[in-house]
Design a protein around this motif. Sequence first.
Motif, short mmCIF file in Angstrom:
data_model
loop_
_atom_site.label_atom_id
_atom_site.label_comp_id
_atom_site.label_asym_id
_atom_site.label_seq_id
_atom_site.Cartn_x
_atom_site.Cartn_y
_atom_site.Cartn_z
N ASN A 129 22.73 19.03 48.75
CA ASN A 129 23.44 18.90 47.48
C ASN A 129 23.01 17.59 46.83
N VAL A 130 23.15 17.51 45.51
CA VAL A 130 22.86 16.26 44.81
C VAL A 130 23.77 15.18 45.39
N GLY A 131 23.20 14.03 45.66
CA GLY A 131 23.94 12.91 46.25
C GLY A 131 23.74 12.77 47.74
N ASP A 132 23.28 13.83 48.40
CA ASP A 132 22.99 13.75 49.83
C ASP A 132 21.79 12.82 50.05
N GLU B 148 17.93 9.18 48.17
CA GLU B 148 19.04 9.98 47.65
C GLU B 148 18.51 11.13 46.82
N ILE B 149 19.05 12.31 47.07
CA ILE B 149 18.67 13.50 46.31
C ILE B 149 19.35 13.44 44.95
N ILE B 150 18.54 13.48 43.88
CA ILE B 150 19.11 13.41 42.54
C ILE B 150 18.93 14.73 41.78
N GLU B 151 18.08 15.62 42.30
CA GLU B 151 17.90 16.93 41.68
C GLU B 151 17.36 17.90 42.71
N ILE B 152 17.88 19.12 42.69
CA ILE B 152 17.42 20.17 43.60
C ILE B 152 16.66 21.19 42.77
N ARG B 153 15.42 21.45 43.15
CA ARG B 153 14.60 22.36 42.36
C ARG B 153 14.44 23.72 43.00
N GLY B 154 14.88 23.89 44.24
CA GLY B 154 14.85 25.18 44.91
C GLY B 154 16.14 25.93 44.65
N GLN B 155 16.21 27.14 45.15
CA GLN B 155 17.40 27.96 44.98
C GLN B 155 18.41 27.68 46.09
N PRO C 167 12.12 22.19 46.80
CA PRO C 167 11.90 20.75 46.82
C PRO C 167 13.05 19.99 46.18
N TYR C 168 13.08 18.67 46.52
CA TYR C 168 14.11 17.78 46.01
C TYR C 168 13.47 16.62 45.27
N LEU C 169 14.06 16.26 44.14
CA LEU C 169 13.68 15.03 43.46
C LEU C 169 14.58 13.95 44.05
N GLY D 171 9.82 18.15 55.72
CA GLY D 171 9.31 18.91 56.85
C GLY D 171 10.30 18.91 58.00
N PRO D 172 9.85 19.32 59.18
CA PRO D 172 10.74 19.41 60.34
C PRO D 172 11.23 18.06 60.86
N ASP D 173 10.62 16.98 60.40
CA ASP D 173 11.04 15.64 60.82
C ASP D 173 12.10 15.06 59.90
N ALA D 174 12.60 15.84 58.96
CA ALA D 174 13.60 15.35 58.00
C ALA D 174 15.00 15.83 58.38
N VAL D 175 15.98 15.01 58.02
CA VAL D 175 17.39 15.32 58.27
C VAL D 175 18.16 15.05 56.97
N ILE D 176 19.06 15.95 56.62
CA ILE D 176 19.92 15.77 55.46
C ILE D 176 21.27 15.23 55.92
N GLU D 177 21.71 14.15 55.29
CA GLU D 177 23.04 13.60 55.56
C GLU D 177 23.90 13.85 54.33
#
Length: 61
Positions: free
Chosen positions: A4-7, A24-31, A36-38, A52-58
């Motif tokens: 989500n935006v802000g994550d 910080e995610i400021i825009e989500i371009r996927g569905q 991808p995330y801006l 990629g697989p080495d990423a984690v979303i908080e």
Amino acid sequence: MRANVGDLVYVHEHQVGQEAYAAEIIEIRGQDGAPPYLVTYPDGHQVLVFPGPDAVIEPKA
């Protein structure tokens, strides 16, 4: 991967000596929260990322 935006997206180092980073995610371009995330870094620059697989979303606190 869903976000989500802000994550924050954390990418762990994949080479010796390379630091992990968070942005910080400021825009989500996927569905439905998919990449991808801006993102924006603490220094203010922005980039489009495809985590990629080495990423984690908080989730945003």
